[in-house]
Design a protein around this motif. Sequence first.
Motif, PDB file in Angstrom:
ATOM      1  N   SER A 126       0.812  -1.206  -0.012  1.00  0.00           N
ATOM      2  CA  SER A 126       0.338  -0.018  -0.036  1.00  0.00           C
ATOM      3  C   SER A 126       0.920   1.333  -0.052  1.00  0.00           C
ATOM      4  N   ASP A 170       2.344   1.638   3.105  1.00  0.00           N
ATOM      5  CA  ASP A 170       3.789   1.215   3.604  1.00  0.00           C
ATOM      6  C   ASP A 170       4.869   2.102   2.949  1.00  0.00           C
ATOM      7  N   VAL A 180       2.711   0.242  -5.728  1.00  0.00           N
ATOM      8  CA  VAL A 180       1.818  -0.826  -4.966  1.00  0.00           C
ATOM      9  C   VAL A 180       1.556  -2.120  -5.723  1.00  0.00           C
TER      10      VAL A 180
END
Length: 389
Positions: free
Chosen positions: A259, A262, A316
């Motif tokens: 994501s 992250d 992502v």
Amino acid sequence: MGSGKSTVAARLAGLGAVVIDADRIAREVVEPGTDGLAEVVAGFGDGVLAADGSLDRAALAGIVFHDESARLRLNAIVHPRVGARTAELIAAAPADAIVVYDVPLLVENGMAPGFHLAIVVDAPVEERVRRLVTYRGVPEQDARARIAAQATDEQRRAAADVWLDNSGPPDQLLPVIDALWTDRLVPFEANVRLQRRAERGPARMTDPRPDWPADAERLINRVRLAATGRALRVDHIGSTSVPGLAAKDIIDLQLTVGSLADADALATPLAEAGFAPLTWIDRDNPKPSDPDMTRWLKRLHAGSDPGRAANLHIRVAGLPNQRFALLFRDWLRALPAERAEYEAMKRDVAERFADEPTAAEYAETKEPWFDAAFERANLWAEDTGWSPV
């Protein structure tokens, strides 16, 4: 061993580096009265003790450098203690220090990714043996056994960001060390501390270089370590990942995460590892078949090392931009005609914008070609059943 690491370290110390000597620490952790020495004696017997109760290094060397299992047993005793003491000394260094870790087993122990640069000091084996015998009093057989137990030249070259040839007189190497300090180490330290990218000039095309894959692999290993727990994969992408393709001498990597949250959580760890965040670039250009900007969001970091230009694209998993970076690379690798067309376009655009201060115009002018290539590459993927490996 015998290559001249200490000579290089001493010169760097004279220039202002904080030098941490792993060999010195290794001696300290087995001094009389330490639990390290007690464990060595327990593992190898009283025969490794000198008359005064200190470690008889020659006796111990005679055991471990002719017996691989004994060497590994000794390393298991000494290395954790050396590592702990090293961490203490690094933590105690000033915030703006250039810390040089003088260590003989960097490659063997897989430690290079934990440092911003790995500098290998090299000399021919026969010269190293001569130095060990002449200047350290090491028996020739032991010198050869110790060298044979260490990494090969090929392994050390793979780990080396900087390769210093110390086969000649020491004074021949000193100007090289001085230039390394001034041109690379000093600005690199400042860039990491201030979380900024290394300065770059205009885009310049260069013929394919054989060292690009190895350069990329070293950077990938550092990214993996910095992104532990959030990295799903790290790949070499872009033109330097395609054999035979001319390119700007910039390594492009893709870090795949779960994501954007992250990706944002990795901003500081990656900056500390030498990849500064570029907050003004947060997406790729969407392709005609998918104009949804949210599906092309990313985070971009750039290398802080003045000696190795690099971009780190964080995307992502499963989104079109993450997939296309891998598809485009594999498509060019598979189709020589597409590769040739791409190179011709790049050379033309690079020549037109050779005097521009940034690469922005260069990148923007390539977009129409990329829009068409996006469609062709996806058709190729459908025809061949391609998927990211």
